[in-house]
Design an enzyme around this catalytic site. Structure first.
Site, PDB file in Angstrom:
ATOM      1  N   LYS A  14       0.832  -1.219   0.000  1.00  0.00           N
ATOM      2  CA  LYS A  14       0.000   0.000   0.000  1.00  0.00           C
ATOM      3  C   LYS A  14       0.862   1.263   0.000  1.00  0.00           C
ATOM      4  CE  LYS A  14      -2.398  -0.955   3.751  1.00  0.00           C
ATOM      5  NZ  LYS A  14      -1.883  -2.267   4.150  1.00  0.00           N
ATOM      6  N   ARG A  88     -10.219   0.431   8.337  1.00  0.00           N
ATOM      7  CA  ARG A  88      -9.694  -0.906   8.602  1.00  0.00           C
ATOM      8  C   ARG A  88     -10.740  -1.793   9.268  1.00  0.00           C
ATOM      9  NH1 ARG A  88      -4.045   0.234   8.750  1.00  0.00           N
ATOM     10  NH2 ARG A  88      -2.743  -1.566   9.126  1.00  0.00           N
ATOM     11  N   ARG A 127      11.631  -5.468   5.216  1.00  0.00           N
ATOM     12  CA  ARG A 127      11.313  -4.075   4.875  1.00  0.00           C
ATOM     13  C   ARG A 127      12.142  -3.128   5.753  1.00  0.00           C
ATOM     14  NH1 ARG A 127       5.245  -1.859   5.109  1.00  0.00           N
ATOM     15  NH2 ARG A 127       5.298  -2.435   7.296  1.00  0.00           N
ATOM     16  N   ARG A 153      10.647  -1.157  11.396  1.00  0.00           N
ATOM     17  CA  ARG A 153       9.494  -0.859  12.233  1.00  0.00           C
ATOM     18  C   ARG A 153       9.353  -1.829  13.393  1.00  0.00           C
ATOM     19  NH1 ARG A 153       4.336   0.221   8.500  1.00  0.00           N
ATOM     20  NH2 ARG A 153       3.410  -1.026  10.158  1.00  0.00           N
ATOM     21  N   ARG A 164      -0.668  -9.031  13.047  1.00  0.00           N
ATOM     22  CA  ARG A 164      -1.252  -8.027  12.147  1.00  0.00           C
ATOM     23  C   ARG A 164      -2.020  -8.702  11.019  1.00  0.00           C
ATOM     24  NH1 ARG A 164       3.975  -5.188  10.718  1.00  0.00           N
ATOM     25  NH2 ARG A 164       2.759  -3.956   9.263  1.00  0.00           N
TER      26      ARG A 164
HETATM   27  P1  ADP Z   1       0.473  -1.937   7.847  1.00  0.00           P
HETATM   28  O1  ADP Z   1       1.850  -1.890   7.285  1.00  0.00           O
HETATM   29  O2  ADP Z   1       0.251  -3.071   8.792  1.00  0.00           O
HETATM   30  O3  ADP Z   1      -0.591  -1.790   6.819  1.00  0.00           O
HETATM   31  P2  ADP Z   1       0.078   0.715   9.097  1.00  0.00           P
HETATM   32  O4  ADP Z   1       1.325   1.462   9.005  1.00  0.00           O
HETATM   33  O5  ADP Z   1      -1.059   1.111   8.235  1.00  0.00           O
HETATM   34  O6  ADP Z   1       0.407  -0.812   8.914  1.00  0.00           O
HETATM   35  O7  ADP Z   1      -0.445   0.710  10.622  1.00  0.00           O
HETATM   36  C1  ADP Z   1       0.378   0.307  11.689  1.00  0.00           C
HETATM   37  C2  ADP Z   1      -0.451   0.080  12.949  1.00  0.00           C
HETATM   38  O8  ADP Z   1      -1.153   1.294  13.291  1.00  0.00           O
HETATM   39  C3  ADP Z   1      -1.565  -0.969  12.857  1.00  0.00           C
HETATM   40  O9  ADP Z   1      -1.095  -2.274  13.093  1.00  0.00           O
HETATM   41  C4  ADP Z   1      -2.549  -0.481  13.934  1.00  0.00           C
HETATM   42  O10 ADP Z   1      -2.110  -0.809  15.233  1.00  0.00           O
HETATM   43  C5  ADP Z   1      -2.467   1.019  13.792  1.00  0.00           C
HETATM   44  N1  ADP Z   1      -3.462   1.529  12.828  1.00  0.00           N
HETATM   45  C6  ADP Z   1      -3.208   2.176  11.653  1.00  0.00           C
HETATM   46  N2  ADP Z   1      -4.340   2.489  11.008  1.00  0.00           N
HETATM   47  C7  ADP Z   1      -5.360   2.019  11.790  1.00  0.00           C
HETATM   48  C8  ADP Z   1      -6.781   2.013  11.671  1.00  0.00           C
HETATM   49  N3  ADP Z   1      -7.404   2.560  10.607  1.00  0.00           N
HETATM   50  N4  ADP Z   1      -7.493   1.428  12.667  1.00  0.00           N
HETATM   51  C9  ADP Z   1      -6.907   0.893  13.721  1.00  0.00           C
HETATM   52  N5  ADP Z   1      -5.578   0.854  13.906  1.00  0.00           N
HETATM   53  C10 ADP Z   1      -4.797   1.403  12.957  1.00  0.00           C
END
Ligand code: ADP
Length: 206
Positions: A14, A88, A127, A153, A164
């Site tokens: 993404k 999400r 990553r 990360r 996740r």
């Molecule tokens: P990923 O690489 O897993 O897609 P993100 O960078 O989008 O991760 O998000 C990292 C973390 O931030 C998630 O695992 C969650 O804990 C939190 N988070 C991000 N966006 C949301 C959301 N829309 N709802 C709930 N938690 C979120």
């Protein structure tokens, strides 16, 4: 005016593809993950949310919806935007529908980046992000330049990556039928080189 959503499991690309879409349409990328990590770096993120993030679970809907509501009030979103990592959950999607309706805006498309779970862990544990530029690299397939300041990360460790993925399957995958029913869903095969996926995305959004 384009309002787009990118949805896909953690590691589906993404963030990488968001860069292309935002350039193509001249719209800002709104990533709730990036916003939460920025708050973490600034020391303004509530400790309970920090623990939730680092354990690979989802931050409660109310907190995320508030974050997005504030972000959508900023003037740079006036010509459209790309949502990455939000919504999400179905309640977040419903809240977004309400926010857009209040502003008289409509969602143009929801792009699903489809990658089988078996390929995701390897992508995430390899990553790295350059903390100076925010660019995303893969140690083998897209190696960073020698002068990059690499960051791994906190939630990209193998056990957390599994949590996740579980959260995606349990909570986020339900968005696909939600948007399919509204005829907004466009499925893109996310397996292959970033450029190949970009071409498919371009076709899906044409
Ligand atoms: P990923 O690489 O897993 O897609 P993100 O960078 O989008 O991760 O998000 C990292 C973390 O931030 C998630 O695992 C969650 O804990 C939190 N988070 C991000 N966006 C949301 C959301 N829309 N709802 C709930 N938690 C979120």
């Amino acid at each position: 005016m384009k309002i787009l959503i990118l949805v896909g499991p953690p590691g589906s690309g993404k963030g990488t593809q968001a860069e292309f879409i935002c350039k193509k349409f001249g719209i800002p990328q709104i990533s709730t993950g990036d916003m939460l990590r920025a708050a973490k770096r600034a020391g303004t993120l509530d400790k309970k949310y920090l623990e939730i993030m680092d354990s690979g679970r989802l931050v409660p809907d109310e907190a995320i919806i508030e974050l997005i509501e504030g972000r959508l009030q900023q003037p740079d979103t006036g010509g459209g935007f790309l949502l990455d990592g939000f919504p999400r959950t179905v309640p977040q999607a419903e809240a977004l529908d309400g926010l857009l309706a209040k502003k008289g805006l409509t969602l143009n498309a929801v792009v699903q980046l489809d990658v089988p779970r078996g390929l995701l862990e390897e992508r995430l544990v390899n990553r790295r992000t350059d903390r100076k530029t925010g660019k995303i690299y893969h140690l083998m397939y897209n190696p960073p330049p020698a002068d990059a300041e690499l960051e791994h990360r906190a939630d990209d460790q193998p056990a957390t990556v599994q949590k996740r993925q579980d959260a995606y399957e349990a909570q986020t995958a339900a968005l696909l039928p939600y948007y399919e029913a509204k005829q907004l869903l466009r499925r893109v095969d996310g397996v292959g080189k970033p450029d190949e996926v970009t071409s498919r995305l371009e076709a899906a959004l044409a």
